[in-house]
Motif scaffolding. Structure first.
Motif, PDB file in Angstrom:
ATOM      1  N   HIS A 178      31.452 -18.717  28.090  1.00 10.14           N
ATOM      2  CA  HIS A 178      31.513 -18.196  26.446  1.00 10.14           C
ATOM      3  C   HIS A 178      31.576 -19.436  25.480  1.00 10.14           C
ATOM      4  N   LYS A 179      31.099 -19.413  24.572  1.00  9.33           N
ATOM      5  CA  LYS A 179      31.246 -20.483  23.338  1.00  9.33           C
ATOM      6  C   LYS A 179      31.525 -20.096  21.974  1.00  9.33           C
ATOM      7  N   VAL A 180      32.567 -20.250  21.694  1.00  6.78           N
ATOM      8  CA  VAL A 180      32.602 -19.933  20.195  1.00  6.78           C
ATOM      9  C   VAL A 180      31.868 -20.801  19.157  1.00  6.78           C
ATOM     10  N   GLY A 181      31.368 -20.056  18.177  1.00  6.16           N
ATOM     11  CA  GLY A 181      30.413 -20.560  17.307  1.00  6.16           C
ATOM     12  C   GLY A 181      28.989 -20.350  17.609  1.00  6.16           C
ATOM     13  N   PRO A 182      28.085 -21.012  16.905  1.00  7.82           N
ATOM     14  CA  PRO A 182      26.758 -20.839  17.150  1.00  7.82           C
ATOM     15  C   PRO A 182      25.959 -21.823  18.036  1.00  7.82           C
ATOM     16  N   ASP A 183      26.678 -22.825  18.486  1.00 11.25           N
ATOM     17  CA  ASP A 183      25.855 -23.769  19.405  1.00 11.25           C
ATOM     18  C   ASP A 183      25.325 -23.339  20.696  1.00 11.25           C
ATOM     19  N   TYR A 184      24.028 -23.879  20.820  1.00 13.97           N
ATOM     20  CA  TYR A 184      23.302 -23.485  21.856  1.00 13.97           C
ATOM     21  C   TYR A 184      23.324 -24.322  22.884  1.00 13.97           C
ATOM     22  N   ILE A 185      23.926 -25.679  22.793  1.00 12.20           N
ATOM     23  CA  ILE A 185      23.912 -26.579  24.001  1.00 12.20           C
ATOM     24  C   ILE A 185      24.907 -26.471  25.034  1.00 12.20           C
ATOM     25  N   ASP A 186      26.223 -26.235  24.421  1.00 12.04           N
ATOM     26  CA  ASP A 186      27.114 -26.047  25.445  1.00 12.04           C
ATOM     27  C   ASP A 186      27.111 -24.949  26.577  1.00 12.04           C
ATOM     28  N   PRO A 187      26.531 -23.810  25.953  1.00 14.02           N
ATOM     29  CA  PRO A 187      25.996 -22.622  26.736  1.00 14.02           C
ATOM     30  C   PRO A 187      25.002 -23.069  27.929  1.00 14.02           C
ATOM     31  N   GLY A 188      24.195 -23.952  27.494  1.00 14.68           N
ATOM     32  CA  GLY A 188      23.429 -24.343  28.782  1.00 14.68           C
ATOM     33  C   GLY A 188      24.105 -24.858  29.841  1.00 14.68           C
TER      34      GLY A 188
END
Length: 798
Positions: A39-49
């Motif tokens: 899981h990732k805090v915030g709106p970022d798309y790259i880290d969840p990839g």
């Protein structure tokens, strides 16, 4: 109660290595036999990839701005179904959120809401004992955010590591030395997405091995198991499946990597079949699609390759211009432009994009100013902007969103394109509306978009993809003389322009619609509680559609089609009562007795027919709400058949200031009705949906000087209309007796298209139920313009 071992990986600031460590921990835990959710805090798309590559499961986001605080725990549990441990990567510094937000949606905020222990990753490359002071401060700053352990990153030697560890009073789970081989490369918007790295799997293998060798995974799991049980149920998509299983194509591949996992889950739950395609590699769109979703990514990096794939660009252009419901976010917006840094794109939008040196990074609270494939006018959402490109112009004639009185993006009856990224779990109604639009799209032969001749979106001679969403402004393009749009061409009075300017000046605070309500109530001599200012009449229709679980909503046609669209978006299938041609006289007996909602225009668009008050009152029934659309009543001298000033227990009157006062971009309207109905509508209304300029306009347009000017304008319209009607009679063209600022004329088949080719835009009428291509609606204009149209019509009829 749900048990879920979990841990947040945070840092004192950006750049300490959260993503590297968090992703490595996920991979190492998975390879040691655990089922891990990332899981990732915030709106970022790259880290969840990267998280998805590490865990073998979709990466998930937890953002209180985009979905609200209440959904964070359900979304965490949803993403962690069947997992035995969840690893949550933080954002920025542990306590950092949006500037001015006092830490709202920060890593600490999410950790507190989800009751998750924190492990701090600290970059020690430029300090030693001072790291102990830093960790102590982070630990003591907020007792609600338990920092349970530390991972020291980027140490230079064993001696350096011992100095740092000795200064830290919390458990140290591991020490990682510098290793550039496990750092993901970055560029203008952060890390390079995992889908664009051919070495991603190999780098992850190295990272996993490094983390397993240097971090005490058992200790990490012990901390994760201290997390208390959660009193919530996992999130499930809050949508209703539509019939027909529409097929929606979703852009993917290296250029379109940004979309939340819940987006596709919501589309599927709403009844869609989701298929993916790659705008870089594929040569055509998937077969037989009914909808198109173009999410975010980096098309600016791949502009040359996108431009080189001419067949795909042509296929997308044709599909969108054919009216296939389309949603485009950020990268999708750029793809639909004419060009991006000079490289040709799909060319759907009359706009061009370019890279800039400026980063746009912000959350936006936005409202849809008009109906679109994402919902009716007034639909509200919170989204996120994150880009270094700029589109010129910034918005089209119909904007996708308004935010802080600024127009954003491009919208039409079948397209919604903007820079704004939405997390659809926070706004499931937009997914429902999109799938509904795809399901209701005009039936097409399978794959026909790939062979159909290309045409312009604004070609008025082409049949509209969705007749109920067609508007005259689409036809008044390419320099044609405008007789299609029902908006006065007279200049606004100076006092109205001054009022609008005051509204813009006062837009530095949230708008308060009460002054508008008081002005309207005074003008119509009605109690204040019977007045609801709105963002145009369209917002009222959207509210009415959602007001009750209507059993037999009914619309008297021919009529303005906005109520149809609103009801369909709300999940209703309205009954149509189509009046007989020639004079379109009202036939009360034709209305079903069990109609619990009845909508009728007065004067009616497009016929201009003015129904008598007694005819309208004959439509009232116990248990029925009669909605009378009086959007053009202020153009009728004296307003003799208006119900606006009459308080009736079952009648709702809808008015608009758009037409007479020439301000369609302001969206100013209101509803007048029973106090309990108004209260229920207000409860459904988006907060602050009525802008400050609209409020000032409503106040100004209900003052005595406005009443005098309205009377003068209505009188001029009547004289100008007589010129039009007499001229049509001389040409032998039948018309419907009109009391509106337009005339419905039976010019014959094909004349609408011929006039368009000759440079004259008149409103096609075959998009209104009950009419066909023989009819056109002609807006009343000053006599010198009307005579030009009559001359052109004479030529086309000869």
């Amino acid at each position: 109660m749900t048990s879920l071992p979990r841990v947040v990986i945070a840092a004192p600031a950006s750049g300490h290595g959260k993503t590297t460590v968090a992703t490595g921990l996920m991979a190492a835990l998975r390879r040691s036999g655990h089922e891990v959710s990332g899981h990732k805090v915030g709106p970022d798309y790259i880290d969840p990839g990267y998280h998805a590559l590490a865990t073998g499961r979709p990466g998930r986001n937890l953002d209180a701005h985009l979905v609200g605080e209440d959904l964070l725990v359900p979304l965490l549990l949803h993403g962690a179904r069947d997992a035995d441990v969840a690893v949550v990567e933080g954002v920025m510094g542990l306590f950092d959120g949006q500037i001015g937000g006092r830490g709202f949606a920060s890593t600490a905020h999410v950790a507190a809401l989800t009751r998750t222990p924190v492990v701090l990753v600290v970059d020690a490359s430029h300090a030693s004992r001072s790291i102990g002071a830093l960790v102590a401060g982070m630990h003591a700053f907020d007792p609600e955010v338990p920092v349970a352990g530390v991972i020291v990153n980027k140490v230079g030697s064993d001696r350096h590591a011992r100095e740092v560890v000795d200064a830290i009073d919390l458990p140290v789970l591991g020490v990682i030395s510098r290793d550039d081989g496990i750092v993901a490369p970055s560029r203008h918007l952060g890390l390079v997405p995992m889908d664009e790295r051919d070495d991603a799997a190999a780098a992850l293998d190295r990272l996993s091995e490094r983390i397993a060798a240097t971090v005490d995974l058992d200790h990490l799991l012990a901390i994760a198991r201290t997390a208390p049980d959660l009193d919530a149920e996992p999130w499930t998509p809050d949508v209703t499946p539509v019939a027909g299983r529409p097929r929606i194509a979703v852009a993917g591949g290296r250029a379109f990597t940004f979309r939340y996992a819940e987006t596709e889950e919501l589309l599927c739950a709403a009844g869609a079949e989701v298929v993916t395609f790659d705008p870089l590699e594929d040569r055509d769109l998937p077969h037989g699609i009914d909808g198109l979703y173009l999410g975010g990514g980096f098309p600016e990096v791949h502009a040359a390759a996108i431009a080189a794939n001419t067949p795909m660009r042509s296929a997308v252009r044709e599909a969108v211009l054919d009216g296939i419901p389309t949603v485009a976010e950020c990268a999708g917006l750029l793809y639909l432009c004419r060009s991006l840094d000079g490289a040709p794109m799909a060319g759907v939008l009359e706009a061009d994009a370019r890279m800039t040196g400026r980063l746009t990074l912000a959350y936006r609270h936005a409202t849809a100013p008009a109906d679109s494939v994402l919902g009716s006018a007034g639909t509200a959402a919170t989204g996120h902007e994150f880009h270094r490109t700029h589109v010129t112009p910034e918005h089209g004639p119909i904007a996708a969103w308004t935010s802080d009185d600024r127009s954003l993006g491009f919208a039409s009856s079948s397209l919604h394109a903007s820079y704004l990224h939405l997390h659809w779990a926070g706004t499931p109604h937009v997914a429902q509306a999109f799938v509904q639009a795809a399901a209701h799209a005009t039936a097409r032969p399978a794959g026909h978009h790939a062979t159909r001749p290309e045409r312009r979106e604004l070609d008025p001679a082409a049949a509209p993809a969705d007749p109920l969403r067609h508007h005259g402004d689409v036809e008044a393009a390419d320099g044609r003389l405008d007789f299609a749009v029902n908006v006065s061409t007279e200049p606004r009075p100076e006092w109205l322009s001054e009022a609008l300017a005051r509204g813009v000046t006062g837009s530095d605070r949230y708008p308060d619609a009460r002054p508008a309500a008081r002005a309207i109530a005074h003008h119509f001599a009605r109690p204040l509680e019977e007045v609801l200012p709105s963002a145009g009449a369209a917002e009222v229709f959207g509210l009415v559609a959602r007001l009750r679980a209507w059993q037999r909503p009914t619309i008297v046609h021919p009529q303005f089609t906005e109520p149809d669209v609103a009801l369909r978006l709300a999940g209703h299938e309205p009954t149509h009562v189509v009046l007989a041609a020639e004079e379109f006289a009202l036939a009360p007996d034709a209305v079903p007795e069990d109609a619990d909602l009845l909508v009728i225009g007065n004067p009616t668009n497009p016929t201009g027919r003015l129904h008598r008050v007694r005819e309208l009152e004959a439509l009232r029934r116990p248990g029925r709400l009669l909605v009378v659309d009086e959007a053009f009543m202020d153009a009728v001298p004296g307003e003799p058949e208006s119900l606006a000033a009459r308080s009736l227990p079952d009648v709702l009157v809808v008015r608009s200031l758009t037409k007479l006062w020439a301000m369609p971009g302001i969206r100013a309207g209101f509803a007048l009705g029973p106090a309990e109905v108004i209260a229920d509508l207000r409860a459904l209304q988006t907060p602050w949906s009525v802008s400050a300029p609209a409020i000032e306009a409503m106040v100004a347009c209900h003052r005595p000087e406005a009443t005098a000017e309205a009377t003068a304008r209505a009188s001029r319209l009547a004289r100008w209309r007589a010129v039009l009607v007499d001229g049509l009679a001389e040409l032998g063209v039948p018309t419907v007796p009109s009391q509106a600022p337009f005339v419905l004329a039976q010019v014959g088949y094909g004349i609408h298209a011929k006039l368009a080719s000759a440079g004259y835009a008149v409103r096609r009428a075959d998009t209104f139920p009950g009419l066909d291509d023989r009819w056109v609606r002609i807006a009343v204009r000053p006599p010198e313009l009307t005579r030009k149209l009559l001359t052109a019509l004479r030529i086309e009829l000869s």
